[in-house]
Design a protein around this motif. Sequence first.
Motif, PDB file in Angstrom:
ATOM      1  N   LEU A 156      21.464 -40.911 -36.704  1.00  0.00           N
ATOM      2  CA  LEU A 156      20.038 -41.006 -36.380  1.00  0.00           C
ATOM      3  C   LEU A 156      19.776 -40.525 -34.955  1.00  0.00           C
ATOM      4  O   LEU A 156      18.805 -39.814 -34.693  1.00  0.00           O
ATOM      5  N   ALA A 157      20.665 -40.872 -34.034  1.00  0.00           N
ATOM      6  CA  ALA A 157      20.524 -40.391 -32.652  1.00  0.00           C
ATOM      7  C   ALA A 157      20.613 -38.870 -32.596  1.00  0.00           C
ATOM      8  O   ALA A 157      19.860 -38.222 -31.858  1.00  0.00           O
ATOM      9  N   VAL A 158      21.504 -38.292 -33.376  1.00  0.00           N
ATOM     10  CA  VAL A 158      21.649 -36.832 -33.413  1.00  0.00           C
ATOM     11  C   VAL A 158      20.390 -36.186 -33.987  1.00  0.00           C
ATOM     12  O   VAL A 158      19.905 -35.176 -33.472  1.00  0.00           O
ATOM     13  N   LYS A 159      19.837 -36.776 -35.058  1.00  0.00           N
ATOM     14  CA  LYS A 159      18.600 -36.241 -35.639  1.00  0.00           C
ATOM     15  C   LYS A 159      17.472 -36.219 -34.603  1.00  0.00           C
ATOM     16  O   LYS A 159      16.717 -35.257 -34.510  1.00  0.00           O
ATOM     17  N   LEU A 160      17.365 -37.299 -33.843  1.00  0.00           N
ATOM     18  CA  LEU A 160      16.264 -37.408 -32.889  1.00  0.00           C
ATOM     19  C   LEU A 160      16.495 -36.628 -31.604  1.00  0.00           C
ATOM     20  O   LEU A 160      15.559 -36.402 -30.845  1.00  0.00           O
ATOM     21  N   SER A 161      17.730 -36.238 -31.341  1.00  0.00           N
ATOM     22  CA  SER A 161      18.000 -35.513 -30.101  1.00  0.00           C
ATOM     23  C   SER A 161      17.839 -34.002 -30.251  1.00  0.00           C
ATOM     24  O   SER A 161      18.061 -33.271 -29.289  1.00  0.00           O
ATOM     25  N   MET A 213      10.274 -34.754 -41.196  1.00  0.00           N
ATOM     26  CA  MET A 213      11.652 -35.193 -41.264  1.00  0.00           C
ATOM     27  C   MET A 213      11.754 -36.265 -42.349  1.00  0.00           C
ATOM     28  O   MET A 213      10.929 -37.158 -42.424  1.00  0.00           O
ATOM     29  N   THR A 214      12.776 -36.165 -43.152  1.00  0.00           N
ATOM     30  CA  THR A 214      13.015 -37.183 -44.168  1.00  0.00           C
ATOM     31  C   THR A 214      14.035 -38.179 -43.646  1.00  0.00           C
ATOM     32  O   THR A 214      15.008 -37.810 -43.000  1.00  0.00           O
TER      33      THR A 214
END
Length: 99
Positions: A45-50, A1-2
């Motif tokens: 960022l929360a969406v990327k990690l979820s 992930m970038t």
Amino acid sequence: MTMTIFEKKVLYAFGCPNRDATVERLHMIAVLAPDCETKKLFFNLAVKLSADCAGRWYPCFFRTLREEMAIYYEAELTMKLAEVSTYDMEGRYGKADQV
């Protein structure tokens, strides 16, 4: 992930090895953030990690991120100290050193 350096700094400050707790924390911080850009940063960022696949790679990613950011902050401190030390040296030389 970038990730951008801003996203890495956010995870370094607010993240933990537990991905679900980190996502929940980022959502709460997004709600409390004062401006739209900051809200957007935390929420994205929360969406990327979820994402579903993030559960597999997140623990290793977080450990690597902590090491990387520790080196980053150490280098940043070294640069600031070098800047301050060269700033302190200005004006200490006499007429012989001036052209």
